[in-house]
Design a protein around this motif. Sequence first.
Motif, PDB file in Angstrom:
ATOM      1  N   ASP A   1       0.824  -1.205   0.000  1.00  0.00           N
ATOM      2  CA  ASP A   1       0.000   0.000   0.000  1.00  0.00           C
ATOM      3  C   ASP A   1       0.860   1.258   0.000  1.00  0.00           C
ATOM      4  O   ASP A   1       0.534   2.248  -0.667  1.00  0.00           O
ATOM      5  CB  ASP A   1      -0.922  -0.003   1.226  1.00  0.00           C
ATOM      6  CG  ASP A   1      -2.028  -1.039   1.102  1.00  0.00           C
ATOM      7  OD1 ASP A   1      -2.362  -1.393  -0.046  1.00  0.00           O
ATOM      8  OD2 ASP A   1      -2.535  -1.495   2.143  1.00  0.00           O
TER       9      ASP A   1
ATOM     10  N   ASP B   1       2.083   1.613  -3.390  1.00  0.00           N
ATOM     11  CA  ASP B   1       0.965   1.620  -4.329  1.00  0.00           C
ATOM     12  C   ASP B   1       1.280   0.785  -5.566  1.00  0.00           C
ATOM     13  O   ASP B   1       0.892   1.122  -6.679  1.00  0.00           O
ATOM     14  CB  ASP B   1       0.609   3.054  -4.740  1.00  0.00           C
ATOM     15  CG  ASP B   1      -0.820   3.163  -5.262  1.00  0.00           C
ATOM     16  OD1 ASP B   1      -1.632   2.276  -4.961  1.00  0.00           O
ATOM     17  OD2 ASP B   1      -1.112   4.144  -5.989  1.00  0.00           O
TER      18      ASP B   1
ATOM     19  N   ASP C   1     -11.149  -2.623 -10.893  1.00  0.00           N
ATOM     20  CA  ASP C   1     -11.556  -1.381 -10.223  1.00  0.00           C
ATOM     21  C   ASP C   1     -13.062  -1.432  -9.939  1.00  0.00           C
ATOM     22  O   ASP C   1     -13.861  -0.706 -10.537  1.00  0.00           O
ATOM     23  CB  ASP C   1     -11.203  -0.171 -11.095  1.00  0.00           C
ATOM     24  CG  ASP C   1      -9.704   0.026 -11.244  1.00  0.00           C
ATOM     25  OD1 ASP C   1      -8.957  -0.407 -10.336  1.00  0.00           O
ATOM     26  OD2 ASP C   1      -9.269   0.597 -12.256  1.00  0.00           O
TER      27      ASP C   1
ATOM     28  N   ASP D   1      -4.052   1.889  -6.707  1.00  0.00           N
ATOM     29  CA  ASP D   1      -5.167   2.795  -6.379  1.00  0.00           C
ATOM     30  C   ASP D   1      -6.113   2.087  -5.407  1.00  0.00           C
ATOM     31  O   ASP D   1      -5.673   1.514  -4.426  1.00  0.00           O
ATOM     32  CB  ASP D   1      -5.882   3.267  -7.652  1.00  0.00           C
ATOM     33  CG  ASP D   1      -5.011   4.225  -8.453  1.00  0.00           C
ATOM     34  OD1 ASP D   1      -4.162   4.890  -7.832  1.00  0.00           O
ATOM     35  OD2 ASP D   1      -5.161   4.305  -9.677  1.00  0.00           O
ATOM     36  N   ASP D   2      -7.408   2.105  -5.723  1.00  0.00           N
ATOM     37  CA  ASP D   2      -8.361   1.432  -4.825  1.00  0.00           C
ATOM     38  C   ASP D   2      -8.926   0.174  -5.470  1.00  0.00           C
ATOM     39  O   ASP D   2     -10.084  -0.194  -5.248  1.00  0.00           O
ATOM     40  CB  ASP D   2      -9.495   2.390  -4.456  1.00  0.00           C
ATOM     41  CG  ASP D   2     -10.302   2.832  -5.671  1.00  0.00           C
ATOM     42  OD1 ASP D   2      -9.807   2.646  -6.808  1.00  0.00           O
ATOM     43  OD2 ASP D   2     -11.421   3.354  -5.488  1.00  0.00           O
TER      44      ASP D   2
END
Length: 250
Positions: A167, A170, A194, A220-221
């Motif tokens: 994390d 990333d 995503d 990212d997420d």
Amino acid sequence: MRTEDLHSLTGAYALHALPDDERAAFERHLPDCGSCEQESLEFAAAAARLGLAATVSPGPVLKDRVLHRVTTVRQVPPGGGTVERARRVVPRGRGLARWALAACVAAAAGLGGTAVWQYERAQEAGDRATQAQQRAEELAGVLAAPDAASRTVRLADGASGTLVVSDRQDRAVFLASGMAEPPAGKVYQLWFDDHGTMRSAGLMDRGRGSQAVLMEGDVDDAAGVGITVEPAGGSEQPTSTPIALMSMPA
């Protein structure tokens, strides 16, 4: 050939000095040996630089002048007049010297062009080696990150895949073990999920069943990672049912 023998062929391979059987054996070995690949690239770059340093390309003015003189020098016609007349037209020694000079200029120009071409190819190879080294360092950085988390899944035919995510960085790495080679003209493609939208994360090497892949792009997420079989070169969006879907490690 023994593996230890293959390790000693990097210099000869870079100089195109291997017989066909040894060259073929070395090229089969090369994709699985990063040190030999790096050393071969460095030898090729050094050889090109040495060739370029030993070559002097004639200036365009000199080349044009010599080639123009060659076209204006008359040759002695067979049986055309006395020896004295022939010498007045063009002395034999001077004619040969001019032709020899023209040949030397042409050869020097050709060698100069070859050296430049080799130098440019070596530069490109060096750039690729630098990029590969940077990717290897980034990959190792993800695997060694203090916050690295992983998840392993079973794939078809006894293969397995491990997803490692940092994390803080990333970035993500996919580790494959024992994957079957994809069909001819196909390649495995990685995707970030995503939350329902698939985003390409790069291609796997179709010739390696076990490999470590630094996935392209930021995590990212993303909710997970998928693998599909795509046409060679990859696709903008998945064109087949995923052979694996993994959620992000906790």
